[in-house]
Design a protein around this motif. Structure first.
Motif, PDB file in Angstrom:
ATOM      1  N   PHE A 195       0.822  -1.202   0.000  1.00 49.91           N
ATOM      2  CA  PHE A 195       0.000   0.000   0.000  1.00 49.91           C
ATOM      3  C   PHE A 195       0.861   1.258   0.000  1.00 49.91           C
ATOM      4  O   PHE A 195       2.036   1.230   0.363  1.00 49.91           O
ATOM      5  N   ALA A 196       0.229   2.369  -0.370  1.00 47.70           N
ATOM      6  CA  ALA A 196       0.870   3.678  -0.307  1.00 47.70           C
ATOM      7  C   ALA A 196      -0.150   4.698   0.191  1.00 47.70           C
ATOM      8  O   ALA A 196      -1.352   4.530  -0.020  1.00 47.70           O
ATOM      9  N   GLY A 197       0.358   5.731   0.863  1.00 39.93           N
ATOM     10  CA  GLY A 197      -0.491   6.834   1.281  1.00 39.93           C
ATOM     11  C   GLY A 197      -0.807   6.908   2.756  1.00 39.93           C
ATOM     12  O   GLY A 197      -1.350   7.917   3.225  1.00 39.93           O
ATOM     13  N   ASP A 198      -0.494   5.859   3.535  1.00 44.01           N
ATOM     14  CA  ASP A 198      -0.795   5.875   4.968  1.00 44.01           C
ATOM     15  C   ASP A 198       0.028   6.966   5.649  1.00 44.01           C
ATOM     16  O   ASP A 198       1.244   7.027   5.512  1.00 44.01           O
ATOM     17  N   GLN A 199      -0.657   7.822   6.413  1.00 42.82           N
ATOM     18  CA  GLN A 199       0.024   8.917   7.117  1.00 42.82           C
ATOM     19  C   GLN A 199       0.127   8.656   8.614  1.00 42.82           C
ATOM     20  O   GLN A 199       0.395   9.567   9.403  1.00 42.82           O
ATOM     21  N   GLY A 200      -0.081   7.395   9.010  1.00 48.80           N
ATOM     22  CA  GLY A 200       0.068   7.015  10.406  1.00 48.80           C
ATOM     23  C   GLY A 200      -1.208   6.612  11.107  1.00 48.80           C
ATOM     24  O   GLY A 200      -1.171   5.997  12.171  1.00 48.80           O
ATOM     25  N   ASP A 201      -2.373   6.919  10.507  1.00 50.34           N
ATOM     26  CA  ASP A 201      -3.665   6.576  11.111  1.00 50.34           C
ATOM     27  C   ASP A 201      -4.412   5.515  10.321  1.00 50.34           C
ATOM     28  O   ASP A 201      -5.584   5.258  10.594  1.00 50.34           O
ATOM     29  N   GLY A 202      -3.742   4.903   9.352  1.00 46.44           N
ATOM     30  CA  GLY A 202      -4.424   3.922   8.516  1.00 46.44           C
ATOM     31  C   GLY A 202      -5.199   4.598   7.395  1.00 46.44           C
ATOM     32  O   GLY A 202      -5.001   5.787   7.088  1.00 46.44           O
ATOM     33  N   PHE A 203      -6.092   3.829   6.779  1.00 50.51           N
ATOM     34  CA  PHE A 203      -6.833   4.311   5.611  1.00 50.51           C
ATOM     35  C   PHE A 203      -8.312   4.483   5.934  1.00 50.51           C
ATOM     36  O   PHE A 203      -8.847   3.859   6.854  1.00 50.51           O
ATOM     37  N   ALA A 204      -8.979   5.301   5.142  1.00 59.37           N
ATOM     38  CA  ALA A 204     -10.381   5.624   5.396  1.00 59.37           C
ATOM     39  C   ALA A 204     -11.259   4.383   5.418  1.00 59.37           C
ATOM     40  O   ALA A 204     -12.167   4.276   6.253  1.00 59.37           O
ATOM     41  N   ASP A 205     -11.006   3.428   4.519  1.00 59.01           N
ATOM     42  CA  ASP A 205     -11.883   2.255   4.450  1.00 59.01           C
ATOM     43  C   ASP A 205     -11.816   1.402   5.716  1.00 59.01           C
ATOM     44  O   ASP A 205     -12.738   0.641   6.017  1.00 59.01           O
ATOM     45  N   GLN A 206     -10.725   1.537   6.494  1.00 59.81           N
ATOM     46  CA  GLN A 206     -10.586   0.781   7.735  1.00 59.81           C
ATOM     47  C   GLN A 206     -11.425   1.369   8.865  1.00 59.81           C
ATOM     48  O   GLN A 206     -11.589   0.724   9.901  1.00 59.81           O
TER      49      GLN A 206
END
Length: 346
Positions: free
Chosen positions: A115-126
């Motif tokens: 994956f790419a794009g995680d800024q430390g809080d995970g992803f929106a779909d999670q």
């Protein structure tokens, strides 16, 4: 956003719940994390199925969560253009939409590698919100007949809770559950090999969905991992619902049990193969579209075969373009493609 499609606010017959994300396709034979050029295609199995159903003319809603970012904006525009009901689409102000790195071999076959794009809080779909779902669900369920789900939301506690709540609500309302297992180990553990099977924790988490499905779609390797067999009839007998079961196997024959009828169908050769991403999702969309068009619970062998053949054509046609959504066919395109096989024994 106000859509130009008159069906963007319709009452859906199918609710597709789960992830919408970007598939970052690497160059053929290259690494999407390092090599250029890459191509970002909107995807995610439930989003793919929702768009595929809409393209075929079915009334459908998407239930999921996206970031407040460029990817989220692209999805809203796409869904709006396709006529997908967005009453259940959530926006996350903190977490980004997910980017999946997709490695493609020289034949177009793909492997999810991270994956790419995680800024430390995970992803929106999670972070699919149960509170927001409780508000939007009554707006969607009125005329719905199917809830389409996959296993990926179970990999994170918040989205798992939301998914299981929706399954309970759907069954209470009399909807049927369609489950495309869509096993992706990297969503459960980014460090795992993308071709590894489920561990005991994942098997236990996914079991309740398997037991509630009325329609179960599996890739052959998933069937073996979860049931130790790829025989649709054996799989159906092992589950309390005794669901309809379809087992796909890439370019090899599709095996199925629908309405008590067992069959096998040779895969339809696509006109060209650029990228196989989304072929299975297009198959699922085509199959659900056929179930909507034929509401009868009594299906003979001929009808069941026609349904699978239509779905297989949807899957084949998607291989002719990049990504899982842009190449999705219309009803007319599927019928024209199937017409090219007229007179052939399949």
């Amino acid at each position: 956003m106000t859509g130009t499609n008159p069906f963007h606010s319709h009452e859906p017959e199918v609710i597709c719940l789960g992830e919408a994300l970007v598939d970052r396709l690497g160059p053929l034979g290259g690494d999407p994390a390092l090599d250029q050029p890459v191509e970002d295609c909107l995807g995610g199995a439930p989003a793919n199925v929702a768009c595929g159903l809409a393209r075929l003319g079915s009334k459908v809603a998407f239930l999921g969560r996206l970031g407040d970012d460029a990817i989220g904006a692209r999805f809203r525009e796409l869904f709006d253009t396709r006529g997908v009901n967005l009453a259940g689409l959530q926006t996350d102000q903190r977490r980004p939409s997910r980017i999946v790195l997709v490695r493609r071999d020289l034949d177009g076959e793909r492997v999810f590698q991270g994956f790419a794009g995680d800024q430390g809080d995970g992803f929106a779909d999670q972070a699919l919100s149960l509170d927001e779902l409780a508000t939007s669900w009554p707006l969607l369920v009125g005329k719905a007949r199917w809830l389409l789900i996959g296993s990926i939301p179970l990999a994170t506690s918040a989205s798992a809770q939301a998914l299981l709540w929706c399954v309970e609500q759907a069954q209470t309302a009399g909807l049927e559950i369609a489950l495309d297992v869509n096993w992706r180990p990297t969503f459960w553990d980014p460090g795992r090999s993308p071709d590894s099977g489920p561990d005991e924790k994942a098997l236990q988490a996914i079991a309740p969905l398997l037991e509630r499905a009325s329609l179960l779609k599996l890739a052959r390797e998933e069937a073996v991992w979860f049931f130790d067999t790829d025989d649709p009839a054996v799989i159906a007998r092992s589950l309390p619902q005794q669901p309809d079961v379809v087992v796909t196997d890439g370019a090899r024959p599709v095996r199925w049990l629908i309405g008590g009828c067992v069959g096998e169908l040779a895969a339809l050769s696509p006109p060209s193969v650029i990228d196989t991403t989304g072929a299975g999702d297009a198959f699922t969309a085509g199959l659900l579209h056929q179930f909507l068009m034929d509401a009868s619970s009594q299906r003979d062998l001929i009808k069941a075969r026609e349904m699978v053949r239509f779905a297989a054509a949807c899957g084949a046609l998607v291989c002719g373009g990049a990504g899982g959504i842009n190449p999705q066919p219309s009803q007319m395109q599927v019928e024209e493609f199937l017409g090219s096989f007229a007179g052939e024994v399949n």
